[in-house]
Design a protein around this motif. Structure first.
Motif, PDB file in Angstrom:
ATOM      1  N   LYS A   1       1.725  15.693  10.565  1.00 54.80           N
ATOM      2  CA  LYS A   1       2.815  14.719  10.513  1.00 54.80           C
ATOM      3  C   LYS A   1       2.795  13.796  11.730  1.00 54.80           C
ATOM      4  N   SER A   2       2.665  14.357  12.923  1.00 59.48           N
ATOM      5  CA  SER A   2       2.717  13.537  14.135  1.00 59.48           C
ATOM      6  C   SER A   2       1.542  12.573  14.229  1.00 59.48           C
TER       7      SER A   2
ATOM      8  N   GLY B   1       0.811  -1.208   0.000  1.00 63.35           N
ATOM      9  CA  GLY B   1       0.000   0.000   0.000  1.00 63.35           C
ATOM     10  C   GLY B   1       0.845   1.260   0.000  1.00 63.35           C
ATOM     11  N   LEU B   2       1.940   1.233   0.773  1.00 60.45           N
ATOM     12  CA  LEU B   2       2.846   2.383   0.818  1.00 60.45           C
ATOM     13  C   LEU B   2       3.512   2.600  -0.527  1.00 60.45           C
TER      14      LEU B   2
ATOM     15  N   LEU C   1      -3.027   2.414   7.388  1.00 56.11           N
ATOM     16  CA  LEU C   1      -1.962   3.072   8.143  1.00 56.11           C
ATOM     17  C   LEU C   1      -0.866   3.584   7.216  1.00 56.11           C
ATOM     18  N   THR C   2      -0.356   2.693   6.358  1.00 56.02           N
ATOM     19  CA  THR C   2       0.722   3.104   5.455  1.00 56.02           C
ATOM     20  C   THR C   2       0.195   3.983   4.329  1.00 56.02           C
ATOM     21  N   GLU C   3      -1.048   3.752   3.908  1.00 58.69           N
ATOM     22  CA  GLU C   3      -1.628   4.629   2.885  1.00 58.69           C
ATOM     23  C   GLU C   3      -1.800   6.040   3.428  1.00 58.69           C
ATOM     24  N   GLY C   4      -2.250   6.144   4.684  1.00 58.85           N
ATOM     25  CA  GLY C   4      -2.400   7.458   5.300  1.00 58.85           C
ATOM     26  C   GLY C   4      -1.081   8.188   5.397  1.00 58.85           C
ATOM     27  N   TYR C   5      -0.031   7.440   5.700  1.00 60.32           N
ATOM     28  CA  TYR C   5       1.308   8.027   5.743  1.00 60.32           C
ATOM     29  C   TYR C   5       1.688   8.579   4.374  1.00 60.32           C
ATOM     30  N   ALA C   6       1.446   7.799   3.319  1.00 59.41           N
ATOM     31  CA  ALA C   6       1.794   8.237   1.965  1.00 59.41           C
ATOM     32  C   ALA C   6       0.969   9.457   1.554  1.00 59.41           C
ATOM     33  N   PHE C   7      -0.319   9.438   1.855  1.00 58.64           N
ATOM     34  CA  PHE C   7      -1.161  10.595   1.531  1.00 58.64           C
ATOM     35  C   PHE C   7      -0.621  11.848   2.210  1.00 58.64           C
ATOM     36  N   SER C   8      -0.313  11.737   3.488  1.00 60.89           N
ATOM     37  CA  SER C   8       0.153  12.914   4.224  1.00 60.89           C
ATOM     38  C   SER C   8       1.505  13.400   3.715  1.00 60.89           C
ATOM     39  N   GLN C   9       2.392  12.477   3.387  1.00 62.93           N
ATOM     40  CA  GLN C   9       3.704  12.876   2.878  1.00 62.93           C
ATOM     41  C   GLN C   9       3.572  13.637   1.564  1.00 62.93           C
TER      42      GLN C   9
END
Length: 311
Positions: free
Chosen positions: A230-231, A55-56, A204-212
């Motif tokens: 970010k946090s 996903g990431l 979880l990892t998709e949300g990280y990628a979206f935010s980045q």
């Protein structure tokens, strides 16, 4: 033929006005390549499952690699329009058409609104619009229709040798491309705030990628808002994700978007529970379900699309 590795690392990205902002925020010109490298190596994110790493990888390609390449190509078209003689129109048309192809992808087909099989940013926008009431009656993202219209408008500007009109199309396309990134970040915050320790959900990892994908813009507008997002959207395994809650993410996003005049927060929309990107909110929950993509299929499709467009 160019690969996505080449897209993610080419020095030609430096021609994009926004690229320096990304490089400074991440401290690395190969920022997307670094995330993909982490996703491919299970030792670098040892607590992530194979599905989470897939996903990431997928979202990083869709939201960061393809996005910056689209910007590179449309800005290249404008540059060529302004510097090359009118007899060289093919050198203006080619990068413009390549940008459109990277935005839509070959799997969307020729029907209005595309298909459910798409894998590019066009498809991401269709996935995120539903939760924010920004789909048209055919369930396509309104922003997709606007961007496609602008690509046609740009093609007309090229035919008319009107570089100023082409630049205007670019200026309107750029913020619209950001809408699904913002929606995806907010959507995953709603999902991930309900997760507990050591989650295996791909959100979880998709949300990280979206935010980045959106954080460089947020940080450029409001550093405190960027830190909050970010946090809360970072890869949290040993602590509960989104520790401040999704409303804090919505509020931070609303604060930053209020300082970004080129982005209309109304294009982002709001959830049925009243959380929105213009004012933030207090309560919400989401039943978003993610469907992990198989890595080998993704790479095959992306390779085919790239070979078709860039051969």
């Amino acid at each position: 033929t160019m690969s996505f590795f080449q897209f993610a690392t080419t020095s030609s990205r430096a021609t994009v006005p926004q690229f320096e902002m990304f490089r400074e925020y991440f401290g690395d010109a190969r920022y997307a390549d670094q995330i993909i490298t982490r996703a491919l190596d299970p030792n670098q994110i040892p607590l992530a499952s194979r599905e989470q790493r897939t996903g990431l990888l997928v979202k990083t390609i869709q939201l960061m690699v393809s996005y910056m390449t689209i910007l590179q190509k449309i800005n290249e078209a404008v540059s060529n329009c302004e510097t090359l003689p009118s007899s060289s129109s093919k050198y203006i048309e080619k990068p413009w058409d390549q940008a459109a192809a990277l935005f839509i992808g070959s799997l969307e087909g020729s029907d209005d609104g595309g298909t459910v099989d798409g894998l590019m940013l066009y498809s991401v926008a269709k996935d995120t619009c539903g939760e924010f009431s920004t789909c048209d009656p055919e369930k396509n993202a309104v922003t997709n229709e606007e961007i496609v219209d602008l690509f046609y408008s740009g093609r007309g500007a090229i035919s008319a040798q009107n570089c100023a009109a082409l630049q205007r199309a670019v200026n309107e396309i750029e913020p619209l491309l950001m809408i699904p990134m913002i929606q995806g970040t907010l959507s995953r915050s709603l999902v991930n705030e309900d997760l507990t320790f050591f989650p295996k959900d791909t959100s979880l990892t998709e949300g990280y990628a979206f935010s980045q994908s959106i954080l460089p813009y947020i940080d450029n507008s409001d550093n405190a808002a960027a830190e909050t997002i970010k946090s809360n959207m970072d890869l949290q395994f040993v602590v509960e994700p989104v520790p401040d809650g999704a409303p804090a993410v919505f509020s931070a996003m609303a604060t930053a978007l209020g300082k970004m005049p080129n982005v209309n927060c109304r294009d982002v929309g709001k959830t049925v529970d009243g959380l929105d990107a213009c004012t933030g909110g207090a309560n919400a929950s989401s039943a978003y379900q993610t469907q992990p993509l198989v890595l080998s299929i993704l790479i095959t499709v992306f390779t085919f699309c790239t070979m078709f467009v860039f051969s």
